[in-house]
Design a protein around this motif. Structure first.
Motif, short mmCIF file in Angstrom:
data_model
loop_
_atom_site.label_atom_id
_atom_site.label_comp_id
_atom_site.label_asym_id
_atom_site.label_seq_id
_atom_site.Cartn_x
_atom_site.Cartn_y
_atom_site.Cartn_z
N THR A 1 0.47 -1.20 0.12
CA THR A 1 0.52 0.15 0.34
C THR A 1 0.54 1.11 -0.15
O THR A 1 2.12 1.41 0.32
CB THR A 1 -0.86 0.17 1.84
N ALA A 2 -0.11 1.80 -0.12
CA ALA A 2 1.24 3.96 0.01
C ALA A 2 0.62 3.67 0.17
O ALA A 2 -0.16 4.82 0.96
CB ALA A 2 0.68 4.16 -1.60
N LEU A 3 1.52 4.56 1.39
CA LEU A 3 1.36 5.82 2.35
C LEU A 3 2.26 7.34 2.58
O LEU A 3 2.73 7.21 1.64
CB LEU A 3 2.07 5.00 3.57
N VAL A 4 1.72 7.97 3.03
CA VAL A 4 2.43 8.83 3.02
C VAL A 4 2.93 9.62 4.11
O VAL A 4 1.69 9.30 5.18
CB VAL A 4 1.03 10.33 2.62
N ALA A 5 3.68 10.23 4.11
CA ALA A 5 4.33 10.92 5.36
C ALA A 5 3.47 12.17 5.52
O ALA A 5 4.53 13.23 5.24
CB ALA A 5 6.23 10.80 5.46
N HIS A 6 2.57 11.95 6.42
CA HIS A 6 2.25 13.53 6.67
C HIS A 6 3.38 14.60 7.13
O HIS A 6 2.98 14.56 8.80
CB HIS A 6 0.83 13.27 7.55
N ARG A 7 3.24 15.67 6.75
CA ARG A 7 4.20 16.98 7.15
C ARG A 7 3.58 17.37 8.57
O ARG A 7 4.63 17.55 9.36
CB ARG A 7 4.07 18.12 6.18
N ARG A 8 2.06 17.36 8.90
CA ARG A 8 1.47 18.53 10.23
C ARG A 8 1.95 17.20 11.10
O ARG A 8 1.77 17.78 12.41
CB ARG A 8 0.17 19.31 10.03
N GLU B 1 -3.64 14.10 -6.31
CA GLU B 1 -2.75 15.16 -6.45
C GLU B 1 -1.06 14.19 -5.36
O GLU B 1 -0.16 14.81 -5.38
CB GLU B 1 -3.72 15.82 -4.80
N GLU B 2 -1.58 13.18 -4.18
CA GLU B 2 -0.41 13.22 -3.23
C GLU B 2 0.32 12.25 -4.17
O GLU B 2 1.33 11.81 -3.07
CB GLU B 2 -1.54 12.66 -1.62
N THR B 3 -0.06 11.35 -4.19
CA THR B 3 0.66 10.25 -4.58
C THR B 3 1.75 9.67 -6.30
O THR B 3 2.39 9.23 -7.30
CB THR B 3 0.46 8.55 -5.08
N GLU C 1 5.74 14.96 3.36
CA GLU C 1 7.52 14.90 3.58
C GLU C 1 8.18 13.23 2.74
O GLU C 1 9.03 13.02 2.87
CB GLU C 1 7.45 14.24 5.46
N GLY C 2 7.26 12.22 2.24
CA GLY C 2 7.58 10.97 1.84
C GLY C 2 6.36 10.47 1.43
O GLY C 2 5.10 10.81 1.87
N LEU C 3 6.32 9.64 0.76
CA LEU C 3 5.62 8.87 0.33
C LEU C 3 6.25 7.16 -0.12
O LEU C 3 7.58 7.56 -0.82
CB LEU C 3 4.88 9.63 -1.23
#
Length: 196
Positions: A74-81, A109-111, A165-167
């Protein structure tokens, strides 16, 4: 999407257990209580409604669980906030035709996966969730989230957005430190449903 359209979508969901059924009703009640400036029964506008991020302190949001077609990563996003790994997602916009369309837009948008995203599970949401927010979010105290699952071809390249910050791709059974606490069981469920 209007509050009435959002409510109709939620009404069509078949919750998998009593807790999900109760939470779905919380979302529906919020939509009825905050129909927007157009008023209930008149097609209620997006502005000021429970769909509008500026409308109420608790508003509806959308999430996209993005998996490789095999269902293993699965694709996960490193959430900045928030400083943790999360699934893509965010606020609804007036032009979104449905929760699934909003989830697809946020995931694109995020991936950077855009046109590769294919809605899974027959288009029905995986679940609904309520997330309390830190006081740093100001007047916004909670997100009432509708989650959909999408698949893309295995090995699809990811493109991190300026919001994050990352993906990265992660195996569902080997998630990184700092993953949101409610995420592992939700991902495991989605993965199992995809592979069934």
């Amino acid at each position: 999407m209007t509050p009435e359209q959002a409510d109709a979508e939620l009404a069509a969901v078949h919750p998998r257990d009593a807790a999900q059924a109760a939470l779905r009703e919380v979302l529906r009640e919020r939509l009825a209580r905050f129909p927007g400036h157009g008023g209930s029964g008149s097609g209620g506008s997006f502005a000021g409604s429970a769909l509008d991020r500026d409308g109420t302190s608790e508003h509806l949001t959308t999430t996209a669980f993005v998996f490789e077609r095999s269902g293993r990563r699965t694709a996960l996003v490193a959430h900045r906030r928030l400083g943790m790994w999360l699934q893509p997602g965010g606020h609804l916009e007036p032009g979104d035709a449905s929760f699934a369309a909003a989830a697809r837009r946020e995931a694109a948008e995020e991936t950077g996966l855009g046109g590769l995203l294919e809605l899974a599970l027959g288009g029905m949401p995986l679940d609904v969730q309520r997330h309390e927010l830190a006081t740093s979010y100001g007047r916004c105290t909670a997100h009432l989230d509708v989650a959909h699952v999408f698949v893309v071809p295995d090995g699809s390249p990811l493109v991190v957005s300026e919001e994050s910050e990352g993906l990265a791709w992660f195996a569902v059974d080997d998630l990184p430190d700092g993953t949101a606490p409610d995420l592992p069981p939700r991902l495991a469920l989605a993965s199992a449903l995809l592979r069934a």
